[in-house]
Motif scaffolding. Structure first.
Motif, PDB file in Angstrom:
ATOM      1  N   THR A 111      50.823  12.065  34.948  1.00  0.00           N
ATOM      2  CA  THR A 111      51.583  12.953  34.070  1.00  0.00           C
ATOM      3  C   THR A 111      52.584  12.169  33.222  1.00  0.00           C
ATOM      4  OG1 THR A 111      51.367  14.763  35.660  1.00  0.00           O
ATOM      5  CG2 THR A 111      53.084  14.971  33.988  1.00  0.00           C
ATOM      6  N   ALA A 112      53.276  11.223  33.859  1.00  0.00           N
ATOM      7  CA  ALA A 112      54.280  10.447  33.131  1.00  0.00           C
ATOM      8  C   ALA A 112      53.646   9.566  32.057  1.00  0.00           C
ATOM      9  CB  ALA A 112      55.078   9.582  34.107  1.00  0.00           C
ATOM     10  N   ILE A 113      52.524   8.926  32.377  1.00  0.00           N
ATOM     11  CA  ILE A 113      51.881   8.033  31.418  1.00  0.00           C
ATOM     12  C   ILE A 113      51.311   8.805  30.236  1.00  0.00           C
ATOM     13  CG2 ILE A 113      49.970   6.411  31.100  1.00  0.00           C
ATOM     14  CD1 ILE A 113      50.410   5.548  34.020  1.00  0.00           C
ATOM     15  N   SER A 114      50.716   9.952  30.511  1.00  0.00           N
ATOM     16  CA  SER A 114      50.073  10.727  29.446  1.00  0.00           C
ATOM     17  C   SER A 114      51.005  11.717  28.763  1.00  0.00           C
ATOM     18  CB  SER A 114      48.879  11.491  30.018  1.00  0.00           C
ATOM     19  OG  SER A 114      49.311  12.433  31.000  1.00  0.00           O
ATOM     20  N   PHE A 115      52.246  11.800  29.205  1.00  0.00           N
ATOM     21  CA  PHE A 115      53.156  12.831  28.695  1.00  0.00           C
ATOM     22  C   PHE A 115      53.302  12.813  27.167  1.00  0.00           C
ATOM     23  CE2 PHE A 115      57.439  14.459  27.706  1.00  0.00           C
ATOM     24  CZ  PHE A 115      57.301  15.748  28.197  1.00  0.00           C
ATOM     25  N   PRO A 116      53.475  11.640  26.525  1.00  0.00           N
ATOM     26  CA  PRO A 116      53.620  11.663  25.059  1.00  0.00           C
ATOM     27  C   PRO A 116      52.388  12.179  24.316  1.00  0.00           C
ATOM     28  CG  PRO A 116      54.413   9.585  25.964  1.00  0.00           C
ATOM     29  CD  PRO A 116      53.691  10.298  27.068  1.00  0.00           C
ATOM     30  N   LEU A 117      51.235  12.222  24.980  1.00  0.00           N
ATOM     31  CA  LEU A 117      50.021  12.693  24.318  1.00  0.00           C
ATOM     32  C   LEU A 117      50.029  14.202  24.120  1.00  0.00           C
ATOM     33  CD1 LEU A 117      47.339  10.535  26.211  1.00  0.00           C
ATOM     34  CD2 LEU A 117      48.436  10.076  24.001  1.00  0.00           C
ATOM     35  N   TRP A 118      50.731  14.921  24.998  1.00  0.00           N
ATOM     36  CA  TRP A 118      50.748  16.374  24.872  1.00  0.00           C
ATOM     37  C   TRP A 118      52.166  16.945  24.774  1.00  0.00           C
ATOM     38  CZ3 TRP A 118      53.109  18.119  29.377  1.00  0.00           C
ATOM     39  CH2 TRP A 118      53.037  17.260  30.482  1.00  0.00           C
ATOM     40  N   GLY A 119      53.174  16.100  24.857  1.00  0.00           N
ATOM     41  CA  GLY A 119      54.552  16.554  24.669  1.00  0.00           C
ATOM     42  C   GLY A 119      55.042  16.247  23.262  1.00  0.00           C
ATOM     43  N   ASN A 120      55.831  17.143  22.682  1.00  0.00           N
ATOM     44  CA  ASN A 120      56.342  16.905  21.328  1.00  0.00           C
ATOM     45  C   ASN A 120      57.515  15.934  21.357  1.00  0.00           C
ATOM     46  OD1 ASN A 120      58.640  18.403  22.109  1.00  0.00           O
ATOM     47  ND2 ASN A 120      57.719  20.314  21.417  1.00  0.00           N
ATOM     48  N   ASP A 121      58.040  15.601  20.174  1.00  0.00           N
ATOM     49  CA  ASP A 121      59.103  14.597  20.074  1.00  0.00           C
ATOM     50  C   ASP A 121      60.358  15.015  20.829  1.00  0.00           C
ATOM     51  OD1 ASP A 121      57.504  12.953  18.607  1.00  0.00           O
ATOM     52  OD2 ASP A 121      58.317  13.554  16.650  1.00  0.00           O
ATOM     53  N   PHE A 122      60.677  16.312  20.828  1.00  0.00           N
ATOM     54  CA  PHE A 122      61.873  16.767  21.540  1.00  0.00           C
ATOM     55  C   PHE A 122      61.745  16.485  23.033  1.00  0.00           C
ATOM     56  CE2 PHE A 122      63.720  20.134  24.186  1.00  0.00           C
ATOM     57  CZ  PHE A 122      65.067  19.946  23.918  1.00  0.00           C
ATOM     58  N   VAL A 153      59.808  14.329  24.504  1.00  0.00           N
ATOM     59  CA  VAL A 153      59.700  12.900  24.793  1.00  0.00           C
ATOM     60  C   VAL A 153      61.051  12.215  24.623  1.00  0.00           C
ATOM     61  CG1 VAL A 153      58.657  10.725  24.070  1.00  0.00           C
ATOM     62  CG2 VAL A 153      57.256  12.783  24.218  1.00  0.00           C
ATOM     63  N   ALA A 154      61.672  12.407  23.441  1.00  0.00           N
ATOM     64  CA  ALA A 154      62.876  11.658  23.098  1.00  0.00           C
ATOM     65  C   ALA A 154      64.128  12.202  23.771  1.00  0.00           C
ATOM     66  CB  ALA A 154      63.075  11.654  21.584  1.00  0.00           C
ATOM     67  N   THR A 155      64.221  13.525  23.908  1.00  0.00           N
ATOM     68  CA  THR A 155      65.450  14.126  24.423  1.00  0.00           C
ATOM     69  C   THR A 155      65.397  14.393  25.918  1.00  0.00           C
ATOM     70  OG1 THR A 155      65.809  15.185  22.272  1.00  0.00           O
ATOM     71  CG2 THR A 155      67.063  16.042  24.142  1.00  0.00           C
ATOM     72  N   VAL A 156      64.289  14.940  26.381  1.00  0.00           N
ATOM     73  CA  VAL A 156      64.208  15.359  27.777  1.00  0.00           C
ATOM     74  C   VAL A 156      63.701  14.233  28.675  1.00  0.00           C
ATOM     75  CG1 VAL A 156      63.186  17.009  29.389  1.00  0.00           C
ATOM     76  CG2 VAL A 156      63.872  17.760  27.101  1.00  0.00           C
ATOM     77  N   ALA A 157      62.500  13.706  28.387  1.00  0.00           N
ATOM     78  CA  ALA A 157      61.882  12.730  29.275  1.00  0.00           C
ATOM     79  C   ALA A 157      62.682  11.432  29.349  1.00  0.00           C
ATOM     80  CB  ALA A 157      60.447  12.447  28.825  1.00  0.00           C
ATOM     81  N   CYS A 158      63.125  10.941  28.203  1.00  0.00           N
ATOM     82  CA  CYS A 158      63.914   9.699  28.212  1.00  0.00           C
ATOM     83  C   CYS A 158      65.225   9.881  28.962  1.00  0.00           C
ATOM     84  CB  CYS A 158      64.181   9.234  26.777  1.00  0.00           C
ATOM     85  SG  CYS A 158      62.727   8.584  25.930  1.00  0.00           S
ATOM     86  N   ARG A 159      65.852  11.025  28.778  1.00  0.00           N
ATOM     87  CA  ARG A 159      67.091  11.313  29.489  1.00  0.00           C
ATOM     88  C   ARG A 159      66.863  11.362  31.003  1.00  0.00           C
ATOM     89  NH1 ARG A 159      72.573  11.566  30.402  1.00  0.00           N
ATOM     90  NH2 ARG A 159      73.278  13.608  31.020  1.00  0.00           N
ATOM     91  N   ILE A 160      65.747  11.943  31.424  1.00  0.00           N
ATOM     92  CA  ILE A 160      65.419  11.998  32.851  1.00  0.00           C
ATOM     93  C   ILE A 160      65.267  10.595  33.424  1.00  0.00           C
ATOM     94  CG2 ILE A 160      63.619  12.646  34.503  1.00  0.00           C
ATOM     95  CD1 ILE A 160      63.108  15.117  32.730  1.00  0.00           C
ATOM     96  N   LEU A 161      64.542   9.742  32.722  1.00  0.00           N
ATOM     97  CA  LEU A 161      64.295   8.394  33.219  1.00  0.00           C
ATOM     98  C   LEU A 161      65.576   7.564  33.253  1.00  0.00           C
ATOM     99  CD1 LEU A 161      60.924   7.688  31.388  1.00  0.00           C
ATOM    100  CD2 LEU A 161      61.244   8.063  33.834  1.00  0.00           C
ATOM    101  N   VAL A 162      66.404   7.671  32.205  1.00  0.00           N
ATOM    102  CA  VAL A 162      67.652   6.905  32.152  1.00  0.00           C
ATOM    103  C   VAL A 162      68.605   7.360  33.251  1.00  0.00           C
ATOM    104  CG1 VAL A 162      69.707   6.442  30.765  1.00  0.00           C
ATOM    105  CG2 VAL A 162      67.451   6.380  29.695  1.00  0.00           C
ATOM    106  N   LEU A 163      68.779   8.663  33.387  1.00  0.00           N
ATOM    107  CA  LEU A 163      69.656   9.190  34.428  1.00  0.00           C
ATOM    108  C   LEU A 163      69.101   8.871  35.813  1.00  0.00           C
ATOM    109  CD1 LEU A 163      72.231  10.823  34.936  1.00  0.00           C
ATOM    110  CD2 LEU A 163      70.846  12.909  34.833  1.00  0.00           C
ATOM    111  N   TYR A 220      60.447   5.582  25.177  1.00  0.00           N
ATOM    112  CA  TYR A 220      60.016   6.314  26.377  1.00  0.00           C
ATOM    113  C   TYR A 220      59.258   5.390  27.322  1.00  0.00           C
ATOM    114  CZ  TYR A 220      57.146   9.267  29.369  1.00  0.00           C
ATOM    115  OH  TYR A 220      56.520   9.810  30.457  1.00  0.00           O
ATOM    116  N   TYR A 221      58.307   4.629  26.783  1.00  0.00           N
ATOM    117  CA  TYR A 221      57.535   3.742  27.648  1.00  0.00           C
ATOM    118  C   TYR A 221      58.386   2.591  28.180  1.00  0.00           C
ATOM    119  CZ  TYR A 221      53.140   6.122  26.820  1.00  0.00           C
ATOM    120  OH  TYR A 221      52.131   7.059  26.800  1.00  0.00           O
ATOM    121  N   LEU A 222      59.391   2.162  27.412  1.00  0.00           N
ATOM    122  CA  LEU A 222      60.334   1.168  27.928  1.00  0.00           C
ATOM    123  C   LEU A 222      61.068   1.720  29.143  1.00  0.00           C
ATOM    124  CD1 LEU A 222      62.024  -1.479  27.743  1.00  0.00           C
ATOM    125  CD2 LEU A 222      63.536  -0.244  26.166  1.00  0.00           C
ATOM    126  N   CYS A 223      61.557   2.950  29.031  1.00  0.00           N
ATOM    127  CA  CYS A 223      62.259   3.577  30.156  1.00  0.00           C
ATOM    128  C   CYS A 223      61.322   3.801  31.330  1.00  0.00           C
ATOM    129  CB  CYS A 223      62.870   4.909  29.705  1.00  0.00           C
ATOM    130  SG  CYS A 223      64.176   4.759  28.474  1.00  0.00           S
TER     131      CYS A 223
END
Length: 333
Positions: free
Chosen positions: A12-23, A25-35, A161-164
């Motif tokens: 799910t994490a690897i394929s997430f950008p394929l079906w998730g929109n920019d919001f 990916v950039a706002t939610v998923a990256c924030r989850i990984l950083v936190l 996102y992939y960096l995080c």
């Protein structure tokens, strides 16, 4: 079944950008990984050594301010150097900060450790907010951006996102691997009985300092990612609210496994982004507090404990049904 859950989460994490929109990916998923990375520094201490520190956001802030001061920014402070030097310096300073926190609190535990590390966090906040010459006071350092590496713009949502994701996976794997090494066995032994470990001739002070140093390294990596994610760092990133937030995230997810840090971050970020549709921003802390109490009352190990107990119950149910089916088939034969 537990392995299947981890595989599903990885896919799910690897394929997430394929079906998730920019919001997402950039706002939610990256924030989850950083936190989650920053919370991992706390769950590492709690799970392997049995210590809880309020200073982890302050340690992450050391790395955040360092990488901001050594990078191009719109606040006009610091000196710009190459990004590898900036990142290496920031993480090194955070690692040393973790060592210093461990040295200051070396003889404390339980509530006294919490109070000492909370005091360190408060000192970090006032030091950053009142020093306008270096840290730009309450305004902080703005306009800090992730670098461009080999023509890949890490400021873009997908590369960042992939960096995080890669960083979070590597740190979680490092913690899981360390737990199985002789050093991890010593950390577990310290958690279970430091007096007995000392009686066996081991240097318990060095073991505890090692734990704080490793947690400082993890927090430092998270601090760099957090500064790049926000594009700035200010004293609010190291204040008491940030320290309590990290503890809440760790407890919600579960402090006995590395995955608990990211599970707690997932719940918190989803509430942070979507609870405003049901309650006002002023009542957001009530929502978080209610969720925190509900999870703690149900499971001492957080959401990860609930998941593991549910998986265990399902496994027992399937086993009983298979045994019953096997006994019925034998009778019929």
């Amino acid at each position: 079944m537990k392995r299947s859950l981890y595989i599903a989460a990885a896919v799910t994490a690897i394929s997430f950008p394929l079906w998730g929109n920019d919001f997402w990916v950039a706002t939610v998923a990256c924030r989850i990984l950083v936190l989650g990375v920053m919370a991992l520094s706390l769950t590492f201490l709690a799970s392997l050594v049995g210590l809880v520190s309020f200073a982890q956001m302050g340690v992450a802030g050391v790395a955040g301010y360092a990488v901001a001061l050594l990078s191009a920014n719109t606040s006009g402070v610091g000196t710009e150097v190459s990004w590898p030097v900036a990142v290496l310096t920031a993480v090194t300073l955070a690692t040393l900060a973790g060592l210093v926190v461990g040295a200051i609190s070396i003889k404390s535990s339980e509530i006294y450790l919490l109070m000492i590390t909370l005091a360190i966090s408060v000192c970090m906040f006032y030091f950053a907010s009142q020093n306008t010459a270096v840290f730009n006071g309450y305004d902080g350092i703005n306009g800090v951006r992730a670098p461009v590496v080999a023509e890949v713009n890490l400021r873009a949502p997908l590369p960042f996102y992939y960096l995080c994701l890669v960083t979070a996976t590597a740190l979680a794997a490092m913690v899981a691997w360390l737990e199985k090494t002789p050093a991890g066995s010593l950390l577990h032994a310290y958690r279970n009985s430091p007096l007995r470990l000392n009686a066996l001739g081991f240097n318990v002070v060095a073991i505890r300092l090692l734990a704080f140093t490793i947690s400082g390294f993890i927090a430092g990596v998270g601090g760099v990612l957090n500064t790049w994610y926000n594009g700035q760092i200010s004293p609010s990133a190291v204040d008491v609210h940030a320290a309590v937030l990290l503890l809440i995230v760790a407890v919600i997810g579960g402090m006995k496994r590395p995955a608990g840090a990211f599970l707690g971050a997932l719940v918190y970020v989803l509430l942070e982004n979507f609870a405003s549709e049901f309650v006002s921003r002023e009542h957001f802390n009530v929502v978080i507090g209610t969720a925190f109490m509900a999870i703690v009352l149900v499971s001492r190990d957080g959401l990860l404990g609930i998941v593991e107990s549910s998986v265990g119950a399902l496994r027992k149910t399937f086993y009983r049904r298979s045994q019953a089916a096997a006994s019925v088939s034998k009778r019929q034969a």
